[in-house]
Design a protein around this motif. Structure first.
Motif, short mmCIF file in Angstrom:
data_model
loop_
_atom_site.label_atom_id
_atom_site.label_comp_id
_atom_site.label_asym_id
_atom_site.label_seq_id
_atom_site.Cartn_x
_atom_site.Cartn_y
_atom_site.Cartn_z
N ALA A 240 -12.74 -4.57 15.67
CA ALA A 240 -13.04 -5.58 16.69
C ALA A 240 -14.52 -5.92 16.66
O ALA A 240 -14.92 -7.10 16.70
CB ALA A 240 -12.63 -5.08 18.08
N MET A 241 -15.35 -4.90 16.56
CA MET A 241 -16.79 -5.10 16.51
C MET A 241 -17.18 -5.90 15.26
O MET A 241 -17.86 -6.93 15.33
CB MET A 241 -17.49 -3.74 16.48
N ALA A 242 -16.72 -5.43 14.11
CA ALA A 242 -17.12 -6.05 12.85
C ALA A 242 -16.70 -7.52 12.79
O ALA A 242 -17.41 -8.36 12.24
CB ALA A 242 -16.53 -5.27 11.67
N SER A 243 -15.54 -7.83 13.37
CA SER A 243 -15.05 -9.21 13.27
C SER A 243 -16.07 -10.20 13.82
O SER A 243 -16.20 -11.32 13.34
CB SER A 243 -13.71 -9.35 13.98
N ARG A 244 -16.84 -9.77 14.81
CA ARG A 244 -17.85 -10.68 15.39
C ARG A 244 -18.96 -11.01 14.39
O ARG A 244 -19.56 -12.07 14.45
CB ARG A 244 -18.47 -10.04 16.65
N PHE A 245 -19.21 -10.07 13.48
CA PHE A 245 -20.32 -10.27 12.53
C PHE A 245 -19.94 -11.18 11.37
O PHE A 245 -20.82 -11.69 10.68
CB PHE A 245 -20.79 -8.91 11.99
N TYR A 246 -18.64 -11.32 11.10
CA TYR A 246 -18.22 -12.10 9.93
C TYR A 246 -17.63 -13.45 10.31
O TYR A 246 -17.25 -14.22 9.44
CB TYR A 246 -17.23 -11.30 9.08
N GLU A 247 -17.53 -13.69 11.60
CA GLU A 247 -16.89 -14.90 12.09
C GLU A 247 -17.45 -16.17 11.44
O GLU A 247 -16.70 -17.04 11.02
CB GLU A 247 -17.12 -14.98 13.60
N LYS A 248 -18.78 -16.24 11.37
CA LYS A 248 -19.41 -17.47 10.87
C LYS A 248 -19.33 -17.59 9.36
O LYS A 248 -19.18 -18.68 8.83
CB LYS A 248 -20.89 -17.50 11.28
N THR A 249 -19.43 -16.46 8.66
CA THR A 249 -19.50 -16.54 7.19
C THR A 249 -18.13 -16.45 6.53
O THR A 249 -17.94 -16.95 5.43
CB THR A 249 -20.37 -15.40 6.63
N ASP A 250 -17.18 -15.81 7.17
CA ASP A 250 -15.85 -15.66 6.57
C ASP A 250 -14.80 -15.51 7.68
O ASP A 250 -14.39 -14.40 8.02
CB ASP A 250 -15.83 -14.46 5.62
N ALA A 251 -14.38 -16.66 8.18
CA ALA A 251 -13.45 -16.66 9.32
C ALA A 251 -12.14 -15.96 8.98
O ALA A 251 -11.54 -15.29 9.83
CB ALA A 251 -13.20 -18.09 9.78
N GLY A 252 -11.70 -16.09 7.74
CA GLY A 252 -10.43 -15.47 7.34
C GLY A 252 -10.51 -13.95 7.42
O GLY A 252 -9.60 -13.29 7.93
#
Ligand code: 9MR
Ligand code: 9MR
Ligand code: ZN
Length: 511
Positions: A240-252
């Motif tokens: 859940a935490m990590a998903s916030r960090f990749y949202e902009k660069t790799d939404a998938g």
């Protein structure tokens, strides 16, 4: 060399405190590169007894001009050390590169120098007690051994994400693997460790620790140990935490992590604690735990921050209210601290509780700081250098919240200890400083007979938990229970989750 300084030196403006024992005089001299005394300072009079020595501290913060210096007091001298704009840059790069060297399941190429090796541990792994096989390649080797364990993996990933959150700019160094790419290597492996029902397997390793060989030479069968709620909780939180960090660069990729986190969380909420113990026949790292409350707390908080939905918020708020808020540990065993750090983003009363929680815990740490600058004196646990880096992270967070100098100075002292201001006089990071730790319990380093740079040793451990420590360190005071021999795994192993908090500490301090 009984004058202990940070062997990597100091920035111009940093507070500078030497810890000294031996045959001292009443003045401390600062010598330049030619040996000329450029400064003379009085030495604080009353010595303090710690770890079998009478030590005095000498504050030489007045030294601000760039250069290379040595301290002299009576007949004692320090190692030469620099005062410079960016004395820790290379060390930070090496600490981050270490994760690349620890990669499993992919070729480690010539960027790793002599540590180059073909892909390792690529075979299918068998689920313990079944004939079911799974593809779970990837991730980082945990430590000096080649096991891959979910619980400490979540800590290591979370630390590196926090490091990036605190100071993304510092990771823009040319030649350095972008840190979010490196963390992804671990996250992709973690995703493979989830069972269809959302639960997460605790670890994958061979049945036993192998000899001192290179990773691709370990060919025994890989075994996936049973699921646990500590692994599942940490997994939900970390995803859940990590998903916030990749949202902009790799939404998938972010969406895959969010979906995995939801399934892990649902499993977690529907089940009683499943605490891990090595199943019969498996004797690699256990990462067992007496409680999964803190992993559940962390999961609730990260889910609430990421999704904001009422069910997650309610669980997070309730768990924060119920939690023991006296300390905010960032260990693999007790993950409460991560919940607190992310809880700051919840808003409302929950965030306010978390803010107070950080400040109380930081205040408590400051109250325990000893002559060497760290908060533990009587007993040092296995991997004490992790606790020391963790303390530094927490103090840094308190500083970021308040900008009160004392927190930052406290955090700096944790760094100085690790890099030389300690009673054994080592720089605990391999390849750095005048007297670096050089013989870690690390299979590739032992197999090749060369020590890979950029690894933080576990450091002093007073419990005498391996034969080498018992032979050489019996009866030593806690801070001196360290030996730079690869046989001493309880004092001189290296670990991804010992490097990771140091990366966060350095990143935060470099701001
Ligand atoms: O190499 C192992 C190291 O990674 C672990 O931290 C440590 C404790 O679990 O165990 C080491 O393995 C030793 C084993 O426990 C006992 N026999 C000697 C092994 C290697 O020196
Ligand atoms: O870091 C772990 C330490 O806190 C424990 O006291 C110790 C004994 O259980 O295990 C340490 O973890 C080791 C793990 O079991 C295997 N890989 C190497 C780890 C560091 O020594
Ligand atoms: Zn491997």
């Amino acid at each position: 060399m009984k004058i202990r300084i940070n062997q990597l030196g100091y920035t111009c403006g940093m507070q500078k405190i030497a810890v000294m024992c031996g045959e001292l005089s009443e003045t401390l001299q600062v010598l330049d590169e030619k040996g000329n005394a450029v400064m003379e300072l009085p030495v604080e009079a009353a010595p303090v007894e710690i770890w079998g020595d009478q030590v005095v501290q000498a504050d030489f913060s007045a030294l601000t001009a760039p250069g290379v210096y040595t301290l002299r007091c009576g007949s004692e001298r320090s190692h030469p050390f620099p005062v410079a704009q960016e004395p820790y840059r290379q060390c930070l790069t090496a600490l981050v590169d270490m994760f690349y060297y620890q990669r499993c399941g992919g070729e480690v190429d010539e960027r790793a120098g002599v540590f180059t090796h073909p892909a390792c541990h690529t075979g299918l792994a068998r689920v313990y007690g079944t004939q079911e096989y799974m593809e779970v390649s990837g991730g980082w080797h945990d430590a000096g051994d080649f096991g891959r364990y979910i619980v400490p993996a979540a800590k290591a990933a979370a630390d590196l994400l926090l490091a990036w959150q605190w100071n993304p700019g510092v990771f823009d160094t040319p030649g350095l693997t972008p840190i979010l790419d490196e963390v992804r290597w671990e996250l992709e492996w973690m995703l493979k460790m989830q069972r269809a029902d959302g639960a997460v397997y605790h670890k994958v390793s061979c049945a036993r620790f192998c000899g001192m060989i290179m990773p691709h030479e370990e060919k025994e069968e890989l075994i996936i140990s049973p699921v646990s709620t500590t692994a599942t909780g940490d997994f939900a939180a970390c995803m859940a935490m990590a998903s916030r960090f990749y949202e902009k660069t790799d939404a998938g990729f972010a969406a895959r992590m969010r979906e995995a986190a939801k399934r892990a969380w649902a499993f977690l909420c529907g089940t009683e604690p499943i605490l891990f113990r090595n199943p019969e026949g498996v004797s690699t790292g256990g990462y067992g735990d007496r409680s999964d409350e803190d992993e559940r707390l962390w999961a609730h908080v990260e889910m609430a921050v990421t999704f904001g939905e009422e069910q997650y918020r309610a669980a997070a708020e309730e768990a924060i209210r119920q939690a023991d808020r006296r300390h905010a540990p960032l260990g693999w065993g007790d993950m409460r601290g991560y919940a607190v750090l992310s809880g700051l983003q919840l808003g409302g009363e929950a965030a306010e509780l978390c803010r107070q929680w950080v400040l109380d815990a930081a205040q408590e740490l400051l109250g325990r700081i000893n002559a060497y600058g760290i908060t533990m004196t009587e007993r040092l646990p296995w991997g004490s250098n992790m606790n020391i880096s963790n303390d530094g992270m927490l103090l840094l967070q308190a500083w970021m919240l308040t900008r009160e100098e004392r927190y930052r100075l406290g955090a700096e002292r944790q760094l100085h200890y690790l890099l030389g201001v300690n009673p054994v006089g080592y720089c605990y990071v391999s390849g750095f400083g005048s007297r670096p730790m050089s013989h870690p319990h690390h299979r590739p380093s032992v197999a090749l007979g060369v020590c890979q740079p950029g690894m933080l040793s576990g450091g002093a451990a007073s419990g005498m938990m391996d034969a080498c420590a018992r032979e050489h360190l019996q009866g030593q005071p806690a801070g001196k229970c360290f030996i730079d021999m690869h046989e001493s795994y309880s004092t001189n192993e290296i670990c991804v989750y010992w490097n990771s908090p140091m990366v966060a500490l350095l990143a935060g301090l470099t701001k």
